[in-house]
Enzyme design. Structure first.
Site, PDB file in Angstrom:
ATOM      1  N   GLY A 193       0.839  -1.208   0.000  1.00 24.41           N
ATOM      2  CA  GLY A 193       0.000   0.000   0.000  1.00 24.41           C
ATOM      3  C   GLY A 193       0.870   1.253   0.000  1.00 24.41           C
ATOM      4  O   GLY A 193       1.844   1.325   0.743  1.00 24.41           O
TER       5      GLY A 193
ATOM      6  N   ASP B 261       2.423  -0.374  11.790  1.00 26.88           N
ATOM      7  CA  ASP B 261       2.470  -1.680  12.456  1.00 26.88           C
ATOM      8  C   ASP B 261       3.794  -2.412  12.231  1.00 26.88           C
ATOM      9  O   ASP B 261       3.811  -3.617  11.977  1.00 26.88           O
ATOM     10  CB  ASP B 261       1.291  -2.543  11.973  1.00 26.88           C
ATOM     11  CG  ASP B 261       1.270  -2.723  10.460  1.00 26.88           C
ATOM     12  OD1 ASP B 261       1.980  -1.972   9.765  1.00 26.88           O
ATOM     13  OD2 ASP B 261       0.540  -3.601   9.978  1.00 26.88           O
TER      14      ASP B 261
ATOM     15  N   ASP C 125      -0.130   2.354   8.408  1.00 22.17           N
ATOM     16  CA  ASP C 125      -0.652   1.598   9.553  1.00 22.17           C
ATOM     17  C   ASP C 125       0.217   1.657  10.812  1.00 22.17           C
ATOM     18  O   ASP C 125      -0.259   1.368  11.901  1.00 22.17           O
ATOM     19  CB  ASP C 125      -0.855   0.127   9.169  1.00 22.17           C
ATOM     20  CG  ASP C 125      -1.998  -0.061   8.193  1.00 22.17           C
ATOM     21  OD1 ASP C 125      -2.767   0.896   7.999  1.00 22.17           O
ATOM     22  OD2 ASP C 125      -2.113  -1.157   7.617  1.00 22.17           O
TER      23      ASP C 125
ATOM     24  N   GLY D   4       5.835  -2.138   3.635  1.00 23.29           N
ATOM     25  CA  GLY D   4       5.424  -2.659   4.940  1.00 23.29           C
ATOM     26  C   GLY D   4       5.907  -4.081   5.162  1.00 23.29           C
ATOM     27  O   GLY D   4       6.825  -4.553   4.470  1.00 23.29           O
ATOM     28  N   ASP D   5       5.264  -4.795   6.079  1.00 24.04           N
ATOM     29  CA  ASP D   5       5.788  -6.116   6.460  1.00 24.04           C
ATOM     30  C   ASP D   5       5.748  -7.140   5.326  1.00 24.04           C
ATOM     31  O   ASP D   5       6.662  -7.963   5.200  1.00 24.04           O
ATOM     32  CB  ASP D   5       5.124  -6.648   7.730  1.00 24.04           C
ATOM     33  CG  ASP D   5       3.614  -6.713   7.625  1.00 24.04           C
ATOM     34  OD1 ASP D   5       3.055  -6.204   6.622  1.00 24.04           O
ATOM     35  OD2 ASP D   5       2.989  -7.269   8.536  1.00 24.04           O
ATOM     36  N   GLY D   6       4.717  -7.069   4.469  1.00 29.35           N
ATOM     37  CA  GLY D   6       4.652  -7.993   3.329  1.00 29.35           C
ATOM     38  C   GLY D   6       5.840  -7.788   2.411  1.00 29.35           C
ATOM     39  O   GLY D   6       6.468  -8.753   1.930  1.00 29.35           O
ATOM     40  N   SER D   7       6.191  -6.526   2.169  1.00 34.87           N
ATOM     41  CA  SER D   7       7.317  -6.201   1.288  1.00 34.87           C
ATOM     42  C   SER D   7       8.632  -6.665   1.914  1.00 34.87           C
ATOM     43  O   SER D   7       9.528  -7.161   1.220  1.00 34.87           O
ATOM     44  CB  SER D   7       7.388  -4.689   1.065  1.00 34.87           C
ATOM     45  OG  SER D   7       6.114  -4.177   0.795  1.00 34.87           O
TER      46      SER D   7
ATOM     47  N   THR E  72       4.278   2.667   5.480  1.00 31.30           N
ATOM     48  CA  THR E  72       2.878   2.239   5.553  1.00 31.30           C
ATOM     49  C   THR E  72       2.158   3.196   6.498  1.00 31.30           C
ATOM     50  O   THR E  72       2.753   3.643   7.477  1.00 31.30           O
ATOM     51  CB  THR E  72       2.722   0.791   6.078  1.00 31.30           C
ATOM     52  OG1 THR E  72       1.356   0.593   6.502  1.00 31.30           O
ATOM     53  CG2 THR E  72       3.615   0.476   7.258  1.00 31.30           C
TER      54      THR E  72
ATOM     55  N   GLY F 230     -10.817  13.862  19.641  1.00 32.06           N
ATOM     56  CA  GLY F 230     -11.727  13.898  20.796  1.00 32.06           C
ATOM     57  C   GLY F 230     -12.889  12.931  20.687  1.00 32.06           C
ATOM     58  O   GLY F 230     -14.028  13.281  21.007  1.00 32.06           O
TER      59      GLY F 230
ATOM     60  N   SER G  77     -23.923  15.229  21.009  1.00 22.79           N
ATOM     61  CA  SER G  77     -23.416  14.518  19.825  1.00 22.79           C
ATOM     62  C   SER G  77     -22.146  13.767  20.225  1.00 22.79           C
ATOM     63  O   SER G  77     -21.482  14.146  21.186  1.00 22.79           O
ATOM     64  CB  SER G  77     -23.083  15.508  18.713  1.00 22.79           C
ATOM     65  OG  SER G  77     -22.006  16.328  19.126  1.00 22.79           O
TER      66      SER G  77
ATOM     67  N   ARG H 112      -4.704   7.450   2.644  1.00 19.41           N
ATOM     68  CA  ARG H 112      -3.392   7.064   2.102  1.00 19.41           C
ATOM     69  C   ARG H 112      -2.816   8.124   1.178  1.00 19.41           C
ATOM     70  O   ARG H 112      -1.651   8.037   0.769  1.00 19.41           O
ATOM     71  CB  ARG H 112      -3.517   5.740   1.333  1.00 19.41           C
ATOM     72  CG  ARG H 112      -3.663   4.540   2.236  1.00 19.41           C
ATOM     73  CD  ARG H 112      -2.782   3.385   1.821  1.00 19.41           C
ATOM     74  NE  ARG H 112      -2.950   2.942   0.484  1.00 19.41           N
ATOM     75  CZ  ARG H 112      -3.441   1.757   0.123  1.00 19.41           C
ATOM     76  NH1 ARG H 112      -3.849   0.921   1.051  1.00 19.41           N
ATOM     77  NH2 ARG H 112      -3.512   1.401  -1.122  1.00 19.41           N
TER      78      ARG H 112
ATOM     79  N   ARG I 181      -6.229  -2.598   9.107  1.00 22.84           N
ATOM     80  CA  ARG I 181      -6.799  -3.946   9.034  1.00 22.84           C
ATOM     81  C   ARG I 181      -6.424  -4.754  10.270  1.00 22.84           C
ATOM     82  O   ARG I 181      -7.218  -5.483  10.817  1.00 22.84           O
ATOM     83  CB  ARG I 181      -6.248  -4.613   7.770  1.00 22.84           C
ATOM     84  CG  ARG I 181      -7.076  -5.679   7.212  1.00 22.84           C
ATOM     85  CD  ARG I 181      -6.602  -6.126   5.849  1.00 22.84           C
ATOM     86  NE  ARG I 181      -5.251  -5.667   5.499  1.00 22.84           N
ATOM     87  CZ  ARG I 181      -4.822  -5.529   4.268  1.00 22.84           C
ATOM     88  NH1 ARG I 181      -5.625  -5.779   3.269  1.00 22.84           N
ATOM     89  NH2 ARG I 181      -3.587  -5.147   4.026  1.00 22.84           N
TER      90      ARG I 181
ATOM     91  N   ARG J  13       1.230  -5.237  -5.206  1.00 22.48           N
ATOM     92  CA  ARG J  13       1.433  -6.403  -4.345  1.00 22.48           C
ATOM     93  C   ARG J  13       1.603  -7.570  -5.308  1.00 22.48           C
ATOM     94  O   ARG J  13       0.650  -8.004  -5.928  1.00 22.48           O
ATOM     95  CB  ARG J  13       0.231  -6.603  -3.419  1.00 22.48           C
ATOM     96  CG  ARG J  13       0.073  -5.480  -2.401  1.00 22.48           C
ATOM     97  CD  ARG J  13      -1.000  -5.802  -1.369  1.00 22.48           C
ATOM     98  NE  ARG J  13      -0.981  -4.830  -0.287  1.00 22.48           N
ATOM     99  CZ  ARG J  13      -1.905  -3.882  -0.096  1.00 22.48           C
ATOM    100  NH1 ARG J  13      -2.932  -3.797  -0.898  1.00 22.48           N
ATOM    101  NH2 ARG J  13      -1.810  -3.047   0.905  1.00 22.48           N
TER     102      ARG J  13
HETATM  103  O1  F6P Z   1      -1.668  -1.532   4.781  1.00 23.61           O
HETATM  104  C1  F6P Z   1      -2.217  -0.282   4.545  1.00 23.61           C
HETATM  105  C2  F6P Z   1      -3.696  -0.360   4.307  1.00 23.61           C
HETATM  106  O2  F6P Z   1      -4.071   0.956   4.023  1.00 23.61           O
HETATM  107  C3  F6P Z   1      -4.576  -0.940   5.405  1.00 23.61           C
HETATM  108  O3  F6P Z   1      -4.842  -0.093   6.483  1.00 23.61           O
HETATM  109  C4  F6P Z   1      -5.805  -1.314   4.640  1.00 23.61           C
HETATM  110  O4  F6P Z   1      -6.520  -2.298   5.297  1.00 23.61           O
HETATM  111  C5  F6P Z   1      -5.232  -1.802   3.345  1.00 23.61           C
HETATM  112  O5  F6P Z   1      -3.991  -1.132   3.159  1.00 23.61           O
HETATM  113  C6  F6P Z   1      -6.107  -1.597   2.137  1.00 23.61           C
HETATM  114  O6  F6P Z   1      -5.514  -2.177   1.051  1.00 23.61           O
HETATM  115  P1  F6P Z   1      -5.988  -2.016  -0.466  1.00 23.61           P
HETATM  116  O7  F6P Z   1      -5.503  -0.685  -0.928  1.00 23.61           O
HETATM  117  O8  F6P Z   1      -5.330  -3.135  -1.182  1.00 23.61           O
HETATM  118  O9  F6P Z   1      -7.462  -2.075  -0.444  1.00 23.61           O
END
Ligand code: F6P
Length: 324
Positions: A11, A130, A128, A102-105, A126, A186, A216, A257, A172, A72
């Protein structure tokens, strides 16, 4: 090392362009060549390369997305795909690789390094956040600012109509965006994948806030929250159980993003790119560069993938106190 290639994978995130610029300019500074690989590992398999120099990366520090595009790649998960990629690197006399992702890469990078002993350094990119070994990934800060700005706008309409809004943010598997944007905007309640706070608790909290005079409210929900209900089901659930609430849902989605990176992400990208190239020039490999105690530090790439970047539970406590 005479030539370094750089790619962006997974991503996209704001700050990736600033990191590409930093890698390319650092290579130029040390008088070595640099090459961009389009569409991440997929472009490596297809030999989709472009020679870069200090001037090719003019005016991109402020741009969102990635000029090298991202993907990907499922083919890179196969041995044959990786063999093709290695062949292209060798044909182009590339000696080392910087992977921004990110971690997949990084998982792909570790396997590739093991198979071909090819020098690799990762830059965490990323939204995220994470990844272990860095307090901030590239794009996280910008995504937070984007989410908070959006939630501020939702707050205006929530308060004008005395409504309860469920706002879904990205994440995710991780609640960093939800937690930080929730506190920053807030929010009344924050639902994240790391902690199951239970639906009863949410109902109690909403009941209490009505009683205390709030007209609200905003509940921030991470994509992968633990309640077992998606954001629309959550809204239905509350409407059924608390009919006094007029409920709406807003999913922020991919807007988080995009956009021009924050100054924080630009500075971080510049620092990470310099260190990534310098580590490769020192003969180091299989590392990720990250921000630790405000210093740029290397972490073992495998540890960055397998280690767990823990959420700051203190922030949950702060959020609780703030929603009194
Ligand atoms: O890993 C980054 C991220 O933005 C996640 O937060 C999200 O779940 C995912 O990518 C969405 O991926 P795609 O762009 O493939 O729908």
């Amino acid at each position: 090392i005479k030539k370094i290639a750089v790619l962006t994978s997974g991503g996209d995130s704001p700050g990736m362009n600033a990191a590409i610029r930093s890698v390319v300019r650092t290579c130029a500074f040390y008088k070595i060549a640099s090459v961009g690989i389009y569409r991440g590992y997929q472009g490596m398999i297809e030999g989709d390369f472009i020679n870069l120099n200090a001037r090719s990366v003019n005016n991109i520090i402020n741009k969102g997305g990635t000029i090298l595009k991202s993907a990907r790649s499922t083919e890179f998960r196969t041995e044959e795909g990786r063999r093709k990629a290695y062949k292209h690197l060798k044909e182009n006399e590339i000696d080392a690789l910087v992977v921004i992702g990110g971690d997949g890469s990084f998982t792909g990078g570790v396997v590739f390094n093991q198979e071909f002993n090819f020098p690799i350094v990762g830059i965490p990119g990323t939204i995220d956040n994470d990844i272990y070994g860095t307090t901030h990934t590239l794009g996280f800060d910008t995504a937070l600012n984007t989410a908070v700005e959006a939630i501020d706008k939702i707050r205006d309409t929530a308060s004008s109509h005395n409504r309860l809004f469920f706002v879904e943010v990205m994440g995710r598997d991780a609640g960093f965006i939800a937690l930080n944007a929730g506190v920053g905007a807030g929010a009344e309640e924050i639902l994240i994948p790391e902690e199951d706070l239970g639906l009863d608790r949410m109902l109690d909290s909403l009941k209490a806030s009505r009683k205390s005079g709030k007209s609200s409210s905003i509940v921030v929900v991470a994509e992968g929250d633990k309640t077992g209900k998606n954001v629309f089901e959550l809204a239905d659930y509350v409407e059924k159980n608390l009919p006094e609430y007029d409920v709406r849902v807003s999913v922020l989605g991919h807007m988080q993003r995009g956009g021009s990176p924050s100054c924080f992400d630009r500075v971080l990208a510049s620092r990470l790119g310099v260190k990534a190239v310098e580590l490769l020039l020192e003969g180091k490999t299989n590392l990720m560069v990250g921000l630790v105690n405000n210093k740029i530090k290397p972490t073992d790439l495998e540890k960055a993938i397998k280690g767990h970047h823990k959420i700051d539970t203190e922030l949950l406590r702060v959020s609780d106190i703030m929603s009194t």
